[in-house]
Design a protein around this motif. Structure first.
Motif, PDB file in Angstrom:
ATOM      1  N   GLY A 226       5.262   5.567  -3.237  1.00  0.00           N
ATOM      2  CA  GLY A 226       6.507   5.175  -3.891  1.00  0.00           C
ATOM      3  C   GLY A 226       7.603   4.854  -2.903  1.00  0.00           C
ATOM      4  N   LYS A 227       7.271   4.854  -1.597  1.00  0.00           N
ATOM      5  CA  LYS A 227       8.253   4.569  -0.556  1.00  0.00           C
ATOM      6  C   LYS A 227       7.901   3.280   0.175  1.00  0.00           C
ATOM      7  N   ARG A 228       8.933   2.615   0.699  1.00  0.00           N
ATOM      8  CA  ARG A 228       8.736   1.369   1.443  1.00  0.00           C
ATOM      9  C   ARG A 228       8.848   1.637   2.942  1.00  0.00           C
ATOM     10  N   VAL A 229       7.974   1.035   3.717  1.00  0.00           N
ATOM     11  CA  VAL A 229       8.020   1.165   5.178  1.00  0.00           C
ATOM     12  C   VAL A 229       9.085   0.250   5.756  1.00  0.00           C
ATOM     13  N   PHE A 230       9.158  -0.967   5.212  1.00  0.00           N
ATOM     14  CA  PHE A 230      10.132  -1.957   5.686  1.00  0.00           C
ATOM     15  C   PHE A 230      11.255  -2.095   4.666  1.00  0.00           C
ATOM     16  N   LEU A 231      12.412  -2.526   5.124  1.00  0.00           N
ATOM     17  CA  LEU A 231      13.524  -2.750   4.202  1.00  0.00           C
ATOM     18  C   LEU A 231      13.158  -3.826   3.197  1.00  0.00           C
TER      19      LEU A 231
ATOM     20  N   THR B 296       0.823  -1.210   0.000  1.00  0.00           N
ATOM     21  CA  THR B 296       0.000   0.000   0.000  1.00  0.00           C
ATOM     22  C   THR B 296       0.858   1.260   0.000  1.00  0.00           C
ATOM     23  N   SER B 297       1.880   1.268   0.858  1.00  0.00           N
ATOM     24  CA  SER B 297       2.762   2.425   0.951  1.00  0.00           C
ATOM     25  C   SER B 297       3.483   2.685  -0.371  1.00  0.00           C
TER      26      SER B 297
END
Length: 321
Positions: free
Chosen positions: A278-283, A272-273
């Motif tokens: 266009g950004k990731r919450v988790f690595l 979803t993020s």
């Protein structure tokens, strides 16, 4: 009336069968060249696992069948649990077969897997609502003798619980021994809960599958000789959710299955993020890969997740006392 000796006996039998089946079936899987393909975007440390035999869930299911059928406690509830486990396992088997035998990397299409899971979940929900003395009521943890009557919402609620559990178990199966160890702990808890509630057949079923998971760890712990594949992970998720439904304990799944929940939620958040920002919450998702990317060794992630599951299951058992 079953007792703890019966539970221990069933665990030992299932464990032994799994130990014996491994050296027989793993070489067959190798000869059939049903090797796991490791995704390129995954952790680099996993590249060496490419080619490791998969579809090892067949070993778990076989041990479960032999143990439960020979237990002498095969009744309607146990048959339903077996059918649920085999049904979800069959969806996983078809997916594995298409991917590793027919060499079609995508396997079953997402909607095909989802449709099959929904059908099985609906059947399970209808069975329980028509056969349980509680009907469409479910037990509320932490509140003594408190029940929530879902009425017409019962079937869709159970479908959501089952699909979440099954796919959570599937996402958890990403490190050597992770899914089998986490599920072993959950099943052991369900066996104790069932025994206390006088649900002998469910207690025996849970113990048999726990024993199979324990034996499978001999072949699946780091470095794994075989992976369970979707055949195993979907079967285990189906079994756990079906046990919870038959015990009217669907609300305890987010507690004892907290790792399943964390795995599937981490994927949902990540997707979803990325789509929205266009950004990731988790690595990396699922979340066990995030910790690997943080520098944790695979074995450390597995053991920590096992410990968390033990604590969550103790909380779950306490919530019903």
């Amino acid at each position: 009336m079953s007792n703890y000796k019966d539970i221990i006996r069933v665990i030992v039998i299932s464990f032994t069968i799994t130990l014996l089946l491994g050296p027989i079936l793993i070489p067959i899987l190798k000869r059939l060249k049903v090797g796991q393909s490791v995704r390129e975007e995954g952790p680099k440390t996993h590249y060496k696992k490419s080619g490791t035999p998969t579809m090892g869930g067949i070993i778990i299911i076989a041990a479960l069948l032999i143990t439960t059928i020979s237990s002498g406690l095969l009744n309607r509830d146990m048959i339903v649990l077996l059918l649920a486990t085999i049904g979800f396992g069959l969806i996983g088997f078809i997916d594995d077969f298409i991917k590793v035998v027919l060499k079609r990397s995508l396997g079953l299409r997402a909607y095909q897997k989802l449709l099959g899971q929904i059908v099985l979940a609906v059947i399970l929900a209808i069975y329980q609502s028509n056969n349980s003395v509680l009907g469409t009521k479910i037990i509320v943890p932490f509140l003594d003798n408190t029940y929530l009557d879902l009425g017409m919402l019962y079937v869709p609620f159970i479908v959501v619980v089952v699909l979440g559990t099954v796919n959570g178990a599937n996402f958890t199966d990403g490190l050597d021994g992770l899914a089998s160890g986490v599920t072993l702990i959950i099943l052991s808890s369900f066996s104790l809960i069932s025994l206390k509630a006088g649900m002998d057949s469910i207690a025996i079923f849970s113990a048999a599958l726990a024993g199979a998971c324990l034996g499978f760890l001999r072949h699946n712990s780091y470095p794994a000789k075989v992976f369970m594949g979707d055949t195993g992970s979907l079967a285990l998720g189906g079994a756990v959710s079906a046990i919870a439904v038959l015990l009217n304990l669907s609300l305890i799944i987010p507690i004892v299955g907290g790792i399943y929940l964390a795995e599937i939620v981490s994927v949902m958040i990540q997707v979803t993020s990325f789509k929205l920002t266009g950004k990731r919450v988790f690595l990396m998702a699922p979340i066990h890969h995030h910790f690997e990317q943080k520098g944790w060794k695979e074995t450390k992630v597995v053991v920590v997740f096992w410990i968390v599951t033990v604590i969550l299951c103790l909380i779950g058992i306490y919530s019903l006392s």
